[in-house]
Scaffold this motif. Structure first.
Motif, short mmCIF file in Angstrom:
data_model
loop_
_atom_site.label_atom_id
_atom_site.label_comp_id
_atom_site.label_asym_id
_atom_site.label_seq_id
_atom_site.Cartn_x
_atom_site.Cartn_y
_atom_site.Cartn_z
N GLY A 89 -57.44 30.39 39.06
CA GLY A 89 -56.15 29.95 39.59
C GLY A 89 -56.35 28.54 40.14
O GLY A 89 -57.40 27.93 39.94
N ARG A 137 -60.19 36.69 34.40
CA ARG A 137 -59.96 37.98 33.70
C ARG A 137 -58.84 37.87 32.67
O ARG A 137 -58.79 38.63 31.71
N ASN A 175 -50.64 34.82 36.43
CA ASN A 175 -50.22 34.24 37.71
C ASN A 175 -48.71 34.06 37.79
O ASN A 175 -48.05 33.75 36.81
N VAL A 176 -48.21 34.22 39.01
CA VAL A 176 -46.77 34.11 39.27
C VAL A 176 -46.59 33.16 40.45
O VAL A 176 -47.29 33.26 41.43
N MET A 177 -45.66 32.25 40.32
CA MET A 177 -45.34 31.40 41.47
C MET A 177 -43.90 30.92 41.32
O MET A 177 -43.41 30.83 40.20
N PHE A 219 -47.06 21.08 45.60
CA PHE A 219 -47.00 19.95 46.53
C PHE A 219 -48.01 18.89 46.12
O PHE A 219 -49.17 19.20 45.82
N ALA A 221 -62.97 42.45 43.73
CA ALA A 221 -64.43 42.32 43.81
C ALA A 221 -64.85 41.96 45.24
O ALA A 221 -65.81 42.53 45.77
N HIS A 232 -45.28 39.99 41.94
CA HIS A 232 -46.60 39.63 42.46
C HIS A 232 -46.59 39.78 43.97
O HIS A 232 -45.53 39.69 44.59
N LEU A 233 -47.77 39.98 44.56
CA LEU A 233 -47.87 40.04 46.01
C LEU A 233 -48.20 38.67 46.58
O LEU A 233 -48.83 37.85 45.91
N VAL A 250 -61.65 31.53 49.02
CA VAL A 250 -60.66 30.44 48.98
C VAL A 250 -59.27 30.97 48.60
O VAL A 250 -59.15 32.04 48.02
N ASP A 286 -55.60 32.50 48.13
CA ASP A 286 -54.99 33.78 48.53
C ASP A 286 -56.06 34.82 48.91
O ASP A 286 -55.78 35.72 49.72
N GLN A 302 -43.13 28.59 52.68
CA GLN A 302 -43.26 28.87 51.23
C GLN A 302 -44.35 28.00 50.60
O GLN A 302 -44.14 27.42 49.54
N GLU A 303 -45.47 27.85 51.29
CA GLU A 303 -46.58 27.07 50.76
C GLU A 303 -47.78 27.98 50.52
O GLU A 303 -48.16 28.73 51.42
N GLY A 304 -48.34 27.90 49.34
CA GLY A 304 -49.54 28.68 49.05
C GLY A 304 -50.48 27.89 48.16
O GLY A 304 -51.69 27.80 48.39
C1 FAD Z 1 -43.09 34.77 43.52
C2 FAD Z 1 -44.02 33.79 44.16
C3 FAD Z 1 -43.57 32.52 44.46
C4 FAD Z 1 -44.42 31.58 45.02
N1 FAD Z 1 -43.96 30.33 45.23
C5 FAD Z 1 -44.78 29.37 45.68
C6 FAD Z 1 -44.35 28.03 45.75
O1 FAD Z 1 -43.22 27.71 45.37
N2 FAD Z 1 -45.21 27.09 46.21
C7 FAD Z 1 -46.49 27.42 46.61
O2 FAD Z 1 -47.24 26.52 47.01
N3 FAD Z 1 -46.93 28.69 46.54
C8 FAD Z 1 -46.12 29.67 46.07
N4 FAD Z 1 -46.57 30.95 45.95
C9 FAD Z 1 -47.95 31.27 46.39
C10 FAD Z 1 -48.97 30.78 45.35
O3 FAD Z 1 -48.62 31.27 44.09
C11 FAD Z 1 -50.40 31.28 45.70
O4 FAD Z 1 -50.67 30.99 47.05
C12 FAD Z 1 -51.43 30.63 44.81
O5 FAD Z 1 -51.22 30.98 43.46
C13 FAD Z 1 -52.84 31.06 45.21
O6 FAD Z 1 -53.76 30.53 44.30
P1 FAD Z 1 -55.19 31.24 44.10
O7 FAD Z 1 -55.93 30.37 43.14
O8 FAD Z 1 -55.79 31.55 45.41
O9 FAD Z 1 -54.86 32.67 43.45
P2 FAD Z 1 -54.13 33.05 42.09
O10 FAD Z 1 -53.16 32.02 41.70
O11 FAD Z 1 -53.64 34.44 42.28
O12 FAD Z 1 -55.31 33.05 41.01
C14 FAD Z 1 -56.31 34.03 41.00
C15 FAD Z 1 -56.93 34.07 39.62
O13 FAD Z 1 -58.08 34.91 39.63
C16 FAD Z 1 -58.08 35.77 38.52
N5 FAD Z 1 -58.87 36.96 38.92
C17 FAD Z 1 -58.57 37.84 39.89
N6 FAD Z 1 -59.57 38.73 40.04
C18 FAD Z 1 -60.51 38.39 39.16
C19 FAD Z 1 -61.81 38.94 38.86
N7 FAD Z 1 -62.31 39.96 39.56
N8 FAD Z 1 -62.52 38.38 37.84
C20 FAD Z 1 -62.02 37.30 37.15
N9 FAD Z 1 -60.81 36.75 37.41
C21 FAD Z 1 -60.08 37.27 38.41
C22 FAD Z 1 -56.60 36.03 38.27
O14 FAD Z 1 -56.35 36.46 36.95
C23 FAD Z 1 -56.00 34.67 38.57
O15 FAD Z 1 -56.00 33.82 37.45
C24 FAD Z 1 -45.75 31.92 45.37
C25 FAD Z 1 -46.22 33.22 45.10
C26 FAD Z 1 -45.37 34.13 44.48
C27 FAD Z 1 -45.91 35.51 44.16
#
Ligand code: FAD
Length: 432
Positions: free
Chosen positions: A14, A36, A44-46, A51, A168, A281-282, A302, A304, A314-316
């Motif tokens: 991600g 995965r 992924n959903v957002m 920003f 994990a 998505h959560l 790091v 989420d 609404q920042e992630g």
């Molecule tokens: C509906 C919705 C709207 C949102 N809107 C916004 C927005 O407008 N602006 C904003 O800034 N944030 C927004 N967010 C929050 C934002 O999407 C998250 O904070 C951000 O995606 C987190 O990034 P990440 O890389 O930590 O995790 P993720 O984006 O969840 O990526 C995790 C990755 O790890 C992979 N993975 C998981 N477990 C394993 C494993 N064991 N082995 C291998 N791969 C694995 C997954 O497939 C995925 O690709 C929103 C979230 C949602 C659900």
């Protein structure tokens, strides 16, 4: 790859994982990323608004380098919905349409592969369709990962960027599962509409976009909000609320989004659109004091996975990218020292504390609990404001002073003034 040793393993491609991998690979570390999904972003959903500042800090001038962006956000609206009415607020500036920009609407299925490609071009290996199932420990130190497809792999440091579920990391005891109180469930639809129609309906030229944040009666007495974001030729439409509130009010996400779309102020914006995608998505909404320690011997958490989401604003994604970059920088320092102990990786915790990530989460630490307990802000208050505006703006034979008096009484009947005062002071405090 069986039994191969890397400088660093990143779990999850991600935004957080790719930012960490790119930072380490650029410095010359030997990095492998496991994802995965069949490609980064496929799971992924957002919303999503990306920003600019935090993204640039890891990926450089992405807007000039081919990143798949939808529109530059120039107009941010807040709508408080009544049953049939809406009170509107917002801010618009042409300055946000110019470099260096403030934010862009994006579609993650397009953006995540681009992020991962930057890491790959810097020298990281990105291996898709491979889930990390377990972490490998030597005494209490994380020394590698177990994968379904590639067997066991070892590294000096493992960066966990799995997103919210973090199976994990949780299985290995690096983090607890987030409870129903500490997570929101969000549903999102993508509606296709011709670009010109979007431009007209939202009053923007091509390339420039609008975000509308929605709350009010439809939230069904839950801490929750909806959104509409303009993409090039689609709209992202969604709603999210705390999971325990959904359970308590027996709300179904599908019904909520249908109710939102049927609102008289929303319906004309979506008219004639075709639903292209539906996803759920959560989102972490973790109390500050329940955030996990984001580092330990041989590992860092790091994005989420660490609970870094500013739910109120609404920042992630920006917190994910910034934390990924800081974890990557800390890994580079550890690599140069040849020491990946918790004492060295504590520098990651210090960087987080000095950055907007922990500063914002700390200053908003009381907000999640306050707004969970004061759901009036998502129900009674928007309703009251709508009723007051309707009364005030209805031009009839009633003198304005009498109207003001009637509004005052309506407000008092709905909620005692002392409680309103207490709620407002509480809300102000929650933001400080
Ligand atoms: C509906 C919705 C709207 C949102 N809107 C916004 C927005 O407008 N602006 C904003 O800034 N944030 C927004 N967010 C929050 C934002 O999407 C998250 O904070 C951000 O995606 C987190 O990034 P990440 O890389 O930590 O995790 P993720 O984006 O969840 O990526 C995790 C990755 O790890 C992979 N993975 C998981 N477990 C394993 C494993 N064991 N082995 C291998 N791969 C694995 C997954 O497939 C995925 O690709 C929103 C979230 C949602 C659900």
């Amino acid at each position: 790859m069986e039994d191969e040793k890397f400088d660093a393993i990143v779990v999850g491609a991600g935004p957080a994982g790719s930012a960490a991998a790119l930072t380490m690979a650029k410095a010359g570390m030997n990095v492998v990323v496991f994802e995965r999904g069949d490609q980064p972003g496929s799971k992924n959903v957002m919303g999503g608004v990306l920003f600019r500042e935090a993204t640039e800090s890891a990926f450089g001038q992405f807007w000039n380098n081919g990143a798949p962006l939808e529109r530059a956000v120039i107009d941010q609206r807040l709508w408080l919905l009544g049953k049939e009415s809406v009170v509107m607020g917002g801010f618009r500036t042409e300055e946000f349409a110019q470099p260096p920009y403030n934010a862009f609407t994006v579609l993650r299925a397009h953006l995540d592969p681009w992020f991962a490609k930057q890491a790959e071009e810097a020298g990281a290996y990105v291996i898709t369709e491979t889930q990390v199932t377990d972490l490998i420990f030597d005494n209490a130190k994380v020394v590698g990962v177990r994968t379904g497809r590639e067997g066991d792999l070892y590294a000096d440091v493992v960066i966990m960027a799995e997103g919210i579920n973090a199976f994990a990391a949780a299985k290995a005891g690096l983090r607890r599962d987030f409870t129903m109180e500490n997570a929101a469930l969000a549903v999102k639809e993508i509606h296709a509409l011709p670009e010109e129609v979007i431009n007209q309906r939202f009053n923007v030229p091509s390339g420039q976009g609008v975000t509308i944040l929605l709350t009010g009666e439809f939230a069904n007495n839950m801490m929750g909000s909806g959104f509409i974001y303009t993409n090039k030729d689609t709209l992202s439409v969604g709603f999210g609320a705390i999971v325990s509130h959904m359970v308590e009010t027996k709300s179904r996400p599908n019904d909520l989004i249908e109710e939102l779309k049927a609102h008289p102020a929303i319906k004309p914006l979506l008219e004639g659109s075709e639903i292209k995608e539906y996803s759920a998505h959560l989102i972490p909404e973790v109390k500050y004091e329940e955030l996990p320690r984001p580092y330990g011997d041989g590992y860092m958490l790091v994005g989420d996975t660490a609970g870094f989401v500013n739910f109120l604003f609404q920042e992630g994604c920006n917190l994910a990218i910034a934390s990924g970059r800081m974890a990557g920088e800390t890994a580079v320092e550890a690599w140069k020292k040849g020491d990946y102990s918790s004492a060295t990786l504590q520098a990651y915790g210090d960087k987080l504390k000095d950055s907007f990530v922990m500063k914002d989460l700390y200053s908003l630490r009381n907000a999640p609990a306050f707004f969970r307990d004061h759901r009036e802000f998502f129900g009674i208050y928007p309703r009251m404001l709508n009723a007051a505006m309707q009364e005030f703006l209805t031009v009839d034979a009633t003198p304005k002073r009498v109207k003001a008096f009637e509004i005052f009484h309506m407000v008092r009947r709905t909620r005692p003034l002392w409680r309103i005062g207490k709620d407002m002071v509480g809300a102000l405090r929650a933001f400080m």
